[in-house]
Design a protein around this motif. Sequence first.
Motif, PDB file in Angstrom:
ATOM      1  N   UNK A  46       0.904  -1.086  -0.051  1.00  0.00           N
ATOM      2  CA  UNK A  46       0.009   0.168   0.059  1.00  0.00           C
ATOM      3  C   UNK A  46       0.937   1.265  -0.054  1.00  0.00           C
ATOM      4  N   UNK A  47       0.979   1.943  -0.957  1.00  0.00           N
ATOM      5  CA  UNK A  47       1.677   3.326  -1.067  1.00  0.00           C
ATOM      6  C   UNK A  47       0.778   4.527  -1.659  1.00  0.00           C
ATOM      7  N   UNK A  48      -0.466   4.200  -1.154  1.00  0.00           N
ATOM      8  CA  UNK A  48      -1.446   5.227  -1.563  1.00  0.00           C
ATOM      9  C   UNK A  48      -1.339   6.453  -0.734  1.00  0.00           C
ATOM     10  N   UNK A  49      -1.714   7.591  -1.591  1.00  0.00           N
ATOM     11  CA  UNK A  49      -1.684   8.942  -0.746  1.00  0.00           C
ATOM     12  C   UNK A  49      -0.196   9.267  -0.075  1.00  0.00           C
ATOM     13  N   UNK A  50       0.799   9.076  -1.122  1.00  0.00           N
ATOM     14  CA  UNK A  50       1.987   9.592  -1.053  1.00  0.00           C
ATOM     15  C   UNK A  50       2.108  10.924  -1.996  1.00  0.00           C
ATOM     16  N   UNK A  51       3.462  11.291  -2.427  1.00  0.00           N
ATOM     17  CA  UNK A  51       3.491  12.211  -3.359  1.00  0.00           C
ATOM     18  C   UNK A  51       4.210  12.040  -4.718  1.00  0.00           C
ATOM     19  N   UNK A  52       4.025  10.545  -4.966  1.00  0.00           N
ATOM     20  CA  UNK A  52       4.649   9.987  -6.214  1.00  0.00           C
ATOM     21  C   UNK A  52       4.092  10.666  -7.297  1.00  0.00           C
ATOM     22  N   UNK A  53       4.994  11.143  -8.390  1.00  0.00           N
ATOM     23  CA  UNK A  53       4.492  11.995  -9.639  1.00  0.00           C
ATOM     24  C   UNK A  53       4.076  13.663  -9.180  1.00  0.00           C
ATOM     25  N   UNK A  54       4.514  13.915  -8.115  1.00  0.00           N
ATOM     26  CA  UNK A  54       4.158  15.380  -8.070  1.00  0.00           C
ATOM     27  C   UNK A  54       5.355  16.451  -8.678  1.00  0.00           C
TER      28      UNK A  54
END
Length: 698
Positions: A606-614
């Motif tokens: 679960x890597x949801x609600x991070x900043x990947x791709x910001x």
Amino acid sequence: MHGRPRKAPKPEDSAALAAKSQKLRSLQSQFLSFHHGCTYSKEALETSAKLLEINPENYTAWNYRKLAVEHNVNECGTDPDSIKSIFDEELRVVENALRQNFKSYGAWHHRKWVLSKGHSSMNRELMLLDVFQKLDSRNFHAWNYRRFVTTLMNRSLEDELKYTENMIEINFSNYSAWHNRSILLSKQLKEKDKGLSFQDVLSKEYNFVRDALFTDPDDQSGWFYHLWLLEQTIQCEAPLLLSSWPANGADLIISGNGCIHAATGLLSGLPIDLKRFPMILYFNQSVEGIDSSTVNVEAEIYSNKDLTWKPLSPRNSCTSRVWVAYADLSGIDLSSLSPQRIRVRLGHCAGIMSSNGFHLNKPVNIEYSIAGKYIEIEPTERQENEIFSWTDDDSYNSGELDESSPIALYMQAVEDNHEAAASGWHIDIVTEEINHFRDLLTIADCKIGKLTLARLLIARDGMISPLRNKMAHSEEVLDLYRDLIKSDPPHSKFYKDQSSLVLLQQLISSREALLKYCFSYKGFKSSQSVDSQVCLRLNNLLLSRVGSFEKLLWVQFLDLSDNELHSIEGLEALQLLSCLNLRNNKIASFSALEPLRSLKSLRVLNISYNEIGSHPVDTRRYLFTSPISHSGDISWKRDEDLPDGVSMENYWEAFIVFKNLDLVQMDIAGNPVADEKFQSFLVKISPALKWLDGQTLH
């Protein structure tokens, strides 16, 4: 100088600069003509000398003069006076160039080259250095050249140490002098035959640098030297084995479906790949030389020669703190396998060596057992119809830890593996420094003093024992970092990272402390008496970094959600990890997830609600030890189909991280990158994926 604004040139300055440029272009043209024609006449040499006097950074001109010297020396034959005059002329040219720019790399390197030929006198070199060091006492070029000259002169280390002491007393902000002193002391301490006492040398140096620190606590030069002294005090020369998996004394049961159990409790509820049964060695520093000749594994169910030890290093190098070998148990009938004793021996022969050249000199013996047993694991109705859940309803903390439970046995084995890591005088020196800097902070509000005190307190706790320490000073250290975060905002991220490492070490410093974060997962039931799966829940602790992995090799369920993590470096050591929750952190790129590539047992992520791709261009990948752009062991076949509108160029980092993982469940929602195109890309490269963002894949 740095930070000074440029001023508009005056008309007369512009005219002078134009004339200088014209002269430089003319000399450059003449010089290149001579160089291309291999002309080494007196006129040609004078032209190159004039060019270097104006522009000492012209490396081509310096190389030309080397060629000219070699040519003219050959022309002179064996006449010593003629040869000496050629080299003396080179020294004169270099000196004129240095007067123009005494920080010229090319000039200093050329002077070293001249002296290395052995035809020049050294008598004038130290006097010349005195001149340049009076102009700038911190000129690192001059200090580097001084070390070169004194080595050729066989000048004693004691004389040079006295010289650095005098230079520091003139200006204790002379960072280059402190640096030179550290180099000289390192050489001196290696000379064992002089009977120097390491303790006496360090005590004297601590007293010396303390005078500078207490005189001006805000000057950084002495603090850097003090940090170097601390490293010399606490460093452990020979490598030590901190922990292993399986741990010494463990009794493991592997059921027919490939689940690992312990004799008194379930250690894992998710099956492992029996072709990749891991054995892990975790050292206190990076080592090399781990192979079947230096690590002897005695077992009847597999052969030592069939084991290949691999370093788990983000640098893809041959050295690492963590090494792993995989045993193939797939051909064994586990339903009736009687207990098999496995003996692992290392350190009994030379070969395991640290990066600083010291060998593992303390033999280590690890013994554990593996048995097979038929244990039927019956999935519940909820498990068949629902995905793996991290909610509080699916776990509980019993508040108890059986002394014979797998976690208790592992922690006991780790703690019993070590005695004190340092002798009494090392601890005494660090304790004395702690007392001095506590006194300093009562009279001066010094940021670097607080940071140094925190480092000293951590060092002392670690010197008592690398694993058994109870973090006696953890609260004081955490208070110091909290104060630094408030008072020094530009460096708050660094302080936050260091504080997180201390906090995590405090939380898992003992079995009793660890128990508060061990939850039992209620997702499976068994037809026999086995415990629930243990999940280590380190969520909602404001952690920005994680560490202390040597104590967590047993972990298979790990919840790190609701923290402030921007990196998971080191997580590759947890080879048993099956389920990982990184929800709601600050991970900004797939580069930060590179350790996942080594976790072949990982099934739920679960890597949801991070900043990947910001960030459209992930420049932060270069902040990591080894950018995954250097990885070449995975390739995409061009003839493989990609979903419409999906380009490999946009997701190549994700491809490298996830391609070889057998993920069954993954959550990526809440990241800027998580659009429909990326979801379709993940489904394409992860054929085992069954659930994505809570939805069943058909």
